[in-house]
Design a protein around this motif. Sequence first.
Motif, PDB file in Angstrom:
ATOM      1  N   LYS A  43     145.425 136.676  29.738  1.00 40.98           N
ATOM      2  CA  LYS A  43     145.592 138.081  29.334  1.00 40.98           C
ATOM      3  C   LYS A  43     145.506 138.960  30.553  1.00 40.98           C
ATOM      4  N   ALA A  44     146.321 139.991  30.568  1.00 45.69           N
ATOM      5  CA  ALA A  44     146.237 140.950  31.659  1.00 45.69           C
ATOM      6  C   ALA A  44     144.936 141.724  31.526  1.00 45.69           C
ATOM      7  N   GLY A  45     144.398 142.118  32.686  1.00 41.54           N
ATOM      8  CA  GLY A  45     143.164 142.878  32.666  1.00 41.54           C
ATOM      9  C   GLY A  45     143.403 144.341  32.373  1.00 41.54           C
ATOM     10  N   VAL A  46     142.343 145.106  32.462  1.00 45.30           N
ATOM     11  CA  VAL A  46     142.412 146.544  32.270  1.00 45.30           C
ATOM     12  C   VAL A  46     143.165 147.155  33.453  1.00 45.30           C
ATOM     13  N   THR A  47     144.105 148.015  33.160  1.00 46.95           N
ATOM     14  CA  THR A  47     144.853 148.671  34.226  1.00 46.95           C
ATOM     15  C   THR A  47     144.623 150.172  34.181  1.00 46.95           C
ATOM     16  N   GLN A  48     144.627 150.783  35.369  1.00 43.72           N
ATOM     17  CA  GLN A  48     144.422 152.213  35.479  1.00 43.72           C
ATOM     18  C   GLN A  48     145.474 152.790  36.420  1.00 43.72           C
ATOM     19  N   THR A  49     146.003 153.936  36.034  1.00 44.46           N
ATOM     20  CA  THR A  49     146.959 154.619  36.893  1.00 44.46           C
ATOM     21  C   THR A  49     146.652 156.112  36.927  1.00 44.46           C
ATOM     22  N   PRO A  50     146.906 156.781  38.040  1.00 44.83           N
ATOM     23  CA  PRO A  50     147.234 156.173  39.321  1.00 44.83           C
ATOM     24  C   PRO A  50     145.991 155.580  39.976  1.00 44.83           C
ATOM     25  N   ARG A  51     146.130 154.869  41.039  1.00 48.03           N
ATOM     26  CA  ARG A  51     144.974 154.302  41.723  1.00 48.03           C
ATOM     27  C   ARG A  51     144.316 155.319  42.654  1.00 48.03           C
ATOM     28  N   TYR A  52     145.102 156.200  43.201  1.00 43.85           N
ATOM     29  CA  TYR A  52     144.582 157.226  44.104  1.00 43.85           C
ATOM     30  C   TYR A  52     145.222 158.573  43.771  1.00 43.85           C
ATOM     31  N   LEU A  53     144.424 159.609  43.922  1.00 42.94           N
ATOM     32  CA  LEU A  53     144.891 160.946  43.561  1.00 42.94           C
ATOM     33  C   LEU A  53     144.190 161.961  44.464  1.00 42.94           C
ATOM     34  N   ILE A  54     144.962 162.883  44.998  1.00 40.14           N
ATOM     35  CA  ILE A  54     144.373 163.981  45.778  1.00 40.14           C
ATOM     36  C   ILE A  54     144.785 165.284  45.123  1.00 40.14           C
ATOM     37  N   LYS A  55     143.791 166.107  44.808  1.00 40.51           N
ATOM     38  CA  LYS A  55     144.028 167.389  44.152  1.00 40.51           C
ATOM     39  C   LYS A  55     143.246 168.463  44.894  1.00 40.51           C
ATOM     40  N   THR A  56     143.562 169.703  44.576  1.00 41.21           N
ATOM     41  CA  THR A  56     142.806 170.810  45.139  1.00 41.21           C
ATOM     42  C   THR A  56     141.979 171.477  44.047  1.00 41.21           C
ATOM     43  N   ARG A  57     140.959 172.183  44.482  1.00 39.03           N
ATOM     44  CA  ARG A  57     140.070 172.866  43.535  1.00 39.03           C
ATOM     45  C   ARG A  57     140.865 173.748  42.585  1.00 39.03           C
ATOM     46  N   GLU A  76     130.372 143.386  25.602  1.00 41.65           N
ATOM     47  CA  GLU A  76     130.732 143.185  27.001  1.00 41.65           C
ATOM     48  C   GLU A  76     131.906 144.097  27.339  1.00 41.65           C
ATOM     49  N   GLN A  77     131.762 144.805  28.452  1.00 44.35           N
ATOM     50  CA  GLN A  77     132.818 145.703  28.872  1.00 44.35           C
ATOM     51  C   GLN A  77     133.548 145.109  30.069  1.00 44.35           C
ATOM     52  N   PHE A  78     134.865 145.240  30.056  1.00 44.71           N
ATOM     53  CA  PHE A  78     135.721 144.714  31.112  1.00 44.71           C
ATOM     54  C   PHE A  78     136.361 145.907  31.818  1.00 44.71           C
ATOM     55  N   PHE A  79     136.135 145.965  33.104  1.00 40.73           N
ATOM     56  CA  PHE A  79     136.488 147.151  33.863  1.00 40.73           C
ATOM     57  C   PHE A  79     137.847 147.069  34.553  1.00 40.73           C
ATOM     58  N   GLY A  80     138.457 148.241  34.664  1.00 35.17           N
ATOM     59  CA  GLY A  80     139.657 148.373  35.464  1.00 35.17           C
ATOM     60  C   GLY A  80     139.310 148.587  36.926  1.00 35.17           C
ATOM     61  N   PRO A  81     140.319 148.693  37.777  1.00 37.46           N
ATOM     62  CA  PRO A  81     140.077 148.852  39.215  1.00 37.46           C
ATOM     63  C   PRO A  81     139.649 150.263  39.603  1.00 37.46           C
ATOM     64  N   GLY A  82     139.850 151.206  38.699  1.00 31.49           N
ATOM     65  CA  GLY A  82     139.432 152.577  38.981  1.00 31.49           C
ATOM     66  C   GLY A  82     140.541 153.445  39.545  1.00 31.49           C
ATOM     67  N   THR A  83     140.348 154.751  39.392  1.00 29.87           N
ATOM     68  CA  THR A  83     141.198 155.759  40.029  1.00 29.87           C
ATOM     69  C   THR A  83     140.320 156.544  40.979  1.00 29.87           C
ATOM     70  N   ARG A  84     140.704 156.554  42.246  1.00 30.77           N
ATOM     71  CA  ARG A  84     139.937 157.307  43.261  1.00 30.77           C
ATOM     72  C   ARG A  84     140.479 158.722  43.306  1.00 30.77           C
ATOM     73  N   LEU A 127     134.657 145.918  39.271  1.00 31.20           N
ATOM     74  CA  LEU A 127     133.385 145.535  38.677  1.00 31.20           C
ATOM     75  C   LEU A 127     133.646 144.438  37.641  1.00 31.20           C
ATOM     76  N   GLN A 128     132.887 143.352  37.733  1.00 33.62           N
ATOM     77  CA  GLN A 128     133.109 142.274  36.775  1.00 33.62           C
ATOM     78  C   GLN A 128     131.787 141.778  36.202  1.00 33.62           C
ATOM     79  N   LEU A 129     131.861 141.352  34.961  1.00 34.08           N
ATOM     80  CA  LEU A 129     130.676 140.882  34.262  1.00 34.08           C
ATOM     81  C   LEU A 129     130.228 139.550  34.853  1.00 34.08           C
ATOM     82  N   LEU A 130     128.946 139.467  35.165  1.00 30.80           N
ATOM     83  CA  LEU A 130     128.391 138.223  35.693  1.00 30.80           C
ATOM     84  C   LEU A 130     127.616 137.488  34.600  1.00 30.80           C
ATOM     85  N   LEU A 131     126.687 138.187  33.971  1.00 26.94           N
ATOM     86  CA  LEU A 131     125.838 137.555  32.977  1.00 26.94           C
ATOM     87  C   LEU A 131     125.498 138.536  31.870  1.00 26.94           C
ATOM     88  N   ARG A 132     125.260 138.000  30.687  1.00 26.32           N
ATOM     89  CA  ARG A 132     124.693 138.810  29.609  1.00 26.32           C
ATOM     90  C   ARG A 132     123.510 138.040  29.040  1.00 26.32           C
TER      91      ARG A 132
END
Lengths: 112, 108
Positions: free
Chosen positions: A1-15, A100-108, B44-49
């Motif tokens: 199964k494909a993992g969690v995906t996040q887009t975009p990976r990087y973003l620069i914005k102004t206040r 159990e939570q499975f994380f994406g790579p994040g958006t910076r 971040l990846q799950l190691l143990l529960r």
Amino acid sequence: KAGVTQTPRYLIKTRGQQVTLSCSPISGHRSVSWYQQTPGQGLQFLFEYFSETQRNKGNFPGRFSGRQFSNSRSEMNVSTLELGDSALYLCASTRTYGNEQFFGPGTRLTVL
Amino acid sequence: AQRVTQPEKLLSVFKGAPVELKCNYSYSGSPELFWYVQYSRQRLQLLLRHISRESIKGFTADLNKGETSFHLKKPFAQEEDSAMYYCALYNQGGKLIFGQGTELSVKP
């Protein structure tokens, strides 16, 4: 199964601008949680969506909002950006049963 | 208040030495605890529960309700174990409460 995906990976914005981040969960996962990660505060919970409904919300101002679509994909929006919103934004998906939570790579996000 | 504390920001050991990463929690109820790991430039990846009581990559963690601890242990550290380790407590409604993390550095 494909993992969690996040887009975009990087973003620069102004206040003052606004931004929308996207998260696609693992197929079959219906819960999506969002977190903000900063060096000072660590990982902090923003909100969680399940079946298009927000079930839980962290201690963030109303400028932070989110939504979930019928295919479980989720977006978060930050309006009126502040310098302090610069962070790595993580989303995580969870099976219907189990926590159990499975994380994406994040958006910076960088706010200038 | 629910809280997770990881007292060490950095733990440095030599290859082959035992490792123990400490985690203490505060929770009014029956806790559900996890260890997550973040290798350099990876997600971040799950190691143990705790409920599965399994050993992953040689790591184990035992929940001690009396001491409100969930320490992560490995008898012989390897260089590839170098990473950030986060202890997390599941709260209701899809919320994980994370500790501040411990950076493990395993030296050759």
